[in-house]
Design a protein around this motif. Structure first.
Motif, PDB file in Angstrom:
ATOM      1  N   PRO A  35       0.721  -1.132   0.057  1.00  0.00           N
ATOM      2  CA  PRO A  35       0.063  -0.247   0.040  1.00  0.00           C
ATOM      3  C   PRO A  35       1.049   1.250  -0.025  1.00  0.00           C
ATOM      4  O   PRO A  35       1.956   1.198   0.729  1.00  0.00           O
ATOM      5  N   ARG A  36       0.334   2.279  -0.749  1.00  0.00           N
ATOM      6  CA  ARG A  36       0.920   3.509  -0.787  1.00  0.00           C
ATOM      7  C   ARG A  36       0.285   4.579   0.124  1.00  0.00           C
ATOM      8  O   ARG A  36      -0.996   4.719  -0.081  1.00  0.00           O
ATOM      9  N   GLY A 144      -9.153   2.502  -3.775  1.00  0.00           N
ATOM     10  CA  GLY A 144      -8.232   1.770  -3.752  1.00  0.00           C
ATOM     11  C   GLY A 144      -8.288   0.326  -3.005  1.00  0.00           C
ATOM     12  O   GLY A 144      -7.289  -0.649  -3.260  1.00  0.00           O
ATOM     13  N   ASP A 145      -9.314  -0.114  -2.195  1.00  0.00           N
ATOM     14  CA  ASP A 145      -9.503  -1.332  -1.624  1.00  0.00           C
ATOM     15  C   ASP A 145     -10.855  -1.616  -1.374  1.00  0.00           C
ATOM     16  O   ASP A 145     -11.370  -1.864  -0.236  1.00  0.00           O
ATOM     17  N   PHE A 146     -11.632  -1.476  -2.503  1.00  0.00           N
ATOM     18  CA  PHE A 146     -13.032  -1.500  -2.243  1.00  0.00           C
ATOM     19  C   PHE A 146     -13.788  -2.657  -2.491  1.00  0.00           C
ATOM     20  O   PHE A 146     -13.722  -3.449  -3.535  1.00  0.00           O
ATOM     21  N   ASP A 162     -11.260   2.793   5.331  1.00  0.00           N
ATOM     22  CA  ASP A 162      -9.806   2.188   4.958  1.00  0.00           C
ATOM     23  C   ASP A 162      -9.433   2.950   3.475  1.00  0.00           C
ATOM     24  O   ASP A 162      -9.540   2.441   2.416  1.00  0.00           O
ATOM     25  N   PHE A 163      -9.077   4.101   3.692  1.00  0.00           N
ATOM     26  CA  PHE A 163      -8.681   4.957   2.579  1.00  0.00           C
ATOM     27  C   PHE A 163      -7.070   4.868   2.411  1.00  0.00           C
ATOM     28  O   PHE A 163      -6.603   5.590   1.485  1.00  0.00           O
ATOM     29  N   GLU A 164      -6.475   4.213   3.193  1.00  0.00           N
ATOM     30  CA  GLU A 164      -5.071   4.272   2.946  1.00  0.00           C
ATOM     31  C   GLU A 164      -4.367   4.071   1.308  1.00  0.00           C
ATOM     32  O   GLU A 164      -3.190   4.273   1.204  1.00  0.00           O
ATOM     33  N   ALA A 173     -10.763   0.246 -12.157  1.00  0.00           N
ATOM     34  CA  ALA A 173      -9.948  -0.700 -11.293  1.00  0.00           C
ATOM     35  C   ALA A 173     -10.492  -0.940  -9.633  1.00  0.00           C
ATOM     36  O   ALA A 173     -10.110  -1.908  -9.129  1.00  0.00           O
ATOM     37  N   ASP A 174     -11.191   0.135  -9.168  1.00  0.00           N
ATOM     38  CA  ASP A 174     -11.846  -0.017  -8.126  1.00  0.00           C
ATOM     39  C   ASP A 174     -13.024  -1.158  -7.913  1.00  0.00           C
ATOM     40  O   ASP A 174     -13.305  -1.376  -6.731  1.00  0.00           O
TER      41      ASP A 174
END
Length: 249
Positions: A35-36, A144-146, A162-164, A173-174
């Motif tokens: 993760p970024r 990013g992590d949906f 969780d938006f990291e 892509a989501d």
């Protein structure tokens, strides 16, 4: 976050849907291995604590109708999130995600080794290789992590957490995690989510979703067996099997 929220209870039919490794899953578009931490747009703050919890609902499995409602609301929230940053500020980064996805595929295929047959590897290479031909894909600010474990539901309202991993990228892509797990068994939840999102995927985005899923499968099969992670491995195998049979998601 105010209140005592409980995580959405995912289905139990498929191990991929209960996979706790998604919190550290390396199988992301663009070939990122970790993760970024990125600053979310200001709009993200409105998705936190959007509704008050109902403590009596803790541990309950939702009815199909309520679950569709939750996914419809999640689609509405994701559309607002995607719309928080658009246009020339994010399109170059979305194009870079496509380039990195294509460029990173051979590395994943090599690491997957015997976990992919020659036929399977060629199929994934064919699907991902055509991704640039989709043209510029609609860009936005990605969650990013949906997936379901990052949806909270109190029986009436849904919120995202969780938006990291949030960053600019192609909007489609989501949808990869839901498309390669939940939607295969529950197409009605895909329908509900896009009802909330306000539009279906375009033809180019539909193909891109398949291509990103193919890249995700290669990454899962490169990562899962090497790290003794049967859930990630099973998710990759299931995607490959589906693509072999159907040719698309």
């Amino acid at each position: 976050m105010e209140g005592d929220w409980t995580h959405w209870l995912p289905l139990r039919e498929s191990g991929a849907q209960t996979d706790p490794v998604y919190a550290r899953d390396p199988c992301l578009p663009g070939g990122r291995s970790s993760p970024r931490s990125r600053q979310c747009p200001a709009a993200a703050r409105q998705f936190r604590g959007a509704a008050r919890p109902d403590p009596d609902r803790r541990g309950r499995q939702e009815s199909p109708a309520r679950r569709r409602t939750a996914h419809r609301q999640a689609g509405q929230l994701l559309r607002r999130f995607h719309d928080a940053m658009t246009g020339p500020l994010v399109q170059p980064e979305a194009d870079t995600v496509v380039e990195n996805t294509v460029a990173g595929l051979d590395k994943h295929l090599a690491k997957a080794g015997d976990h992919l047959s020659t036929t399977e590897a060629e199929l994934l290479r064919h699907l991902v290789g055509a991704l640039p031909g989709c043209g510029p894909l609609p860009a936005g600010w990605l969650h990013g992590d949906f997936w379901e474990r990052n949806l909270l539901w109190n029986g009436q309202r849904c919120t995202l957490i969780d938006f990291e991993r949030s960053e600019p990228g192609p909007r489609v892509a989501d949808f990869v995690k839901l498309a390669t797990s939940l939607w295969l068994d529950h197409p009605e939840l895909r329908t509900a989510l896009f009802e909330g999102y306000g539009r279906p995927l375009s033809e180019a985005e539909e193909y891109a979703l398949t291509a990103f899923a193919a890249a995700d499968a290669a990454s899962a099969l490169a990562y899962g067996p090497r790290h003794g992670d049967p859930l990630v491995t099973a998710r990759g195998r299931r995607t490959v099997a589906h693509l072999l049979q159907e040719g698309r998601l």
